[in-house]
Design an enzyme around this catalytic site. Structure first.
Site, PDB file in Angstrom:
ATOM      1  N   LYS A  54     -41.675 -40.639  25.999  1.00 25.49           N
ATOM      2  CA  LYS A  54     -42.073 -41.710  26.927  1.00 25.49           C
ATOM      3  C   LYS A  54     -43.600 -41.818  26.976  1.00 25.49           C
ATOM      4  O   LYS A  54     -44.155 -42.913  26.971  1.00 25.49           O
ATOM      5  CB  LYS A  54     -41.509 -41.434  28.325  1.00 25.49           C
ATOM      6  CG  LYS A  54     -40.007 -41.684  28.393  1.00 25.49           C
ATOM      7  CD  LYS A  54     -39.354 -41.136  29.648  1.00 25.49           C
ATOM      8  CE  LYS A  54     -37.833 -41.283  29.529  1.00 25.49           C
ATOM      9  NZ  LYS A  54     -37.090 -40.694  30.641  1.00 25.49           N
ATOM     10  N   GLN A  98     -38.276 -37.503  35.934  1.00 25.89           N
ATOM     11  CA  GLN A  98     -37.313 -37.176  34.880  1.00 25.89           C
ATOM     12  C   GLN A  98     -36.124 -36.412  35.465  1.00 25.89           C
ATOM     13  O   GLN A  98     -36.303 -35.409  36.158  1.00 25.89           O
ATOM     14  CB  GLN A  98     -38.010 -36.338  33.787  1.00 25.89           C
ATOM     15  CG  GLN A  98     -37.142 -36.011  32.601  1.00 25.89           C
ATOM     16  CD  GLN A  98     -36.718 -37.240  31.801  1.00 25.89           C
ATOM     17  OE1 GLN A  98     -37.529 -38.113  31.505  1.00 25.89           O
ATOM     18  NE2 GLN A  98     -35.442 -37.307  31.454  1.00 25.89           N
ATOM     19  N   ASP A 121     -37.523 -46.792  37.094  1.00 27.45           N
ATOM     20  CA  ASP A 121     -36.156 -46.495  36.659  1.00 27.45           C
ATOM     21  C   ASP A 121     -35.142 -47.383  37.389  1.00 27.45           C
ATOM     22  O   ASP A 121     -33.968 -47.414  37.017  1.00 27.45           O
ATOM     23  CB  ASP A 121     -35.810 -45.022  36.927  1.00 27.45           C
ATOM     24  CG  ASP A 121     -35.873 -44.181  35.661  1.00 27.45           C
ATOM     25  OD1 ASP A 121     -35.751 -44.766  34.565  1.00 27.45           O
ATOM     26  OD2 ASP A 121     -36.050 -42.956  35.771  1.00 27.45           O
TER      27      ASP A 121
END
Ligand code: NDP
Length: 298
Positions: A54, A98, A121
């Site tokens: 990422k 994460q 997200d």
């Protein structure tokens, strides 16, 4: 083997990333440097690889990335404190936590602590609720990438019957909400569904997000269906291990009009839409900053 039916996720992701890169340059020309904060708690090896990818992708797009690594025994309060600091930091546009988190940290509490406008997200309940109401909000990256692939393949999705296999919070449910927003008729199939196979056979579009290697073969599919395989399953193939999807690709291929391969289908889209969400967050924050502050009447 005919390859014309293949939906090429790598090429689609490259197009999305190219556009993000261009839009980032436009923001930079206005003096705005988009930035993504990535938080990793613990030393899970797979998570370390995801975070590294990422960060690399962000750099390629011209997005500044800031990595925070917290120990596996980091107290929940410290994580919440860091998220609060990043929420208040105007130079940070997106915050990615994460997953999975170590067991002692409540995942929902941590995700809810992220400011909805920085929730790249799309897991905050404000964004989840906004999506189900059809509002323009940050939406989860994997299902958003699936919609992109479907629209590239089929054009307007309006009126299609879509079956989503799986109802997780990160893939199945937001996928169903996005398909509904695109005016599909949507059926969600899960482990308690009575005849999942028969329901699937009715679908113009099948999105498989189950986590069971090659569960869906040709007998589940209507001739001409379009299949998006989200599953990523590692299986042992003789001496070697390899990745397969939730769809039995070789069996499905002659039956379908288009299908994503695994790997090289949905996988690359997830990271591309993480970058796109970071860009959207930066654009929205810039817009909010430009709007005149309300006059204070004394
Ligand atoms: P979850 O395990 O959270 O959810 C799986 C879903 O499948 C559940 O809703 C479950 O139903 C349903 N299910 C299980 N067995 C059956 C069955 N026999 N028939 C019908 N439905 C069934 O998985 P995720 O949604 O997180 O992930 C799904 C897959 O997608 C995994 O392979 C994962 O690795 C992959 N993935 C890929 C990503 C990418 O970037 N390409 C990103 C995220 C995930 P119930 O709710 O009733 O238990």
């Amino acid at each position: 083997m005919s390859t014309s039916k293949l939906i090429d996720g790598k090429a689609a992701a490259a197009r999305v990333l190219q556009q993000v890169k261009q839009d980032v340059l436009d923001l930079k020309a206005e003096g705005i440097q988009p930035a993504l904060a990535v938080i990793l708690v613990g030393e899970d090896p797979a998570s370390q690889v995801y975070v590294r990818n990422k960060i690399l992708r962000a750099e390629e797009c011209g997005i500044r990335s800031i990595e925070y690594r917290l120990g596996a025994d980091c107290p929940q309060a410290r994580l919440l404190e860091l998220i609060a600091e990043l929420n208040d930091d105007a130079s940070v546009n997106g915050i990615l936590l994460q997953l999975p988190l170590p067991r002692h940290i409540e995942e929902t509490r941590a995700l809810q602590a992220i400011a909805p406008g920085k929730d790249v997200d799309g897991f905050h309940s404000e964004n989840v609720g906004g999506l189900s109401q059809g509002r323009e909000v940050l939406t989860p990256c994997t299902p958003t990438g699936c919609i992109y692939l479907l629209e590239q393949t089929l054009g307007d999705l309006s009126g299609k019957h879509a079956v989503v296999v799986g109802r997780s919070n990160i893939v199945g449910k937001p996928m169903a909400a996005l398909l509904l927003k695109a005016h599909c008729s949507v059926t969600v199939v899960h482990s308690r569904s009575r005849d999942a196979q028969a329901l699937c056979r009715l679908a113009d579009i099948v999105v498989a997000a189950v986590g069971r290697p090659r569960m869906i073969d040709a007998s589940w599919l209507k001739p001409g269906a379009v299949v998006i395989d989200v599953g990523i399953n590692r299986i042992q193939d003789g001496e070697r291990s390899r990745l397969v999807g939730d769809v039995d690709f070789d069996s499905a291929l002659p039956q379908v009009s288009a299908i994503t391969p695994v790997p090289g289908g949905v996988g690359p889209m997830t990271i591309a839409f993480l970058m796109k969400n970071t860009l959207i967050a930066a654009q929205q924050q810039a817009l909010a900053n430009r709007q005149p502050k309300e006059a204070v009447c004394l």
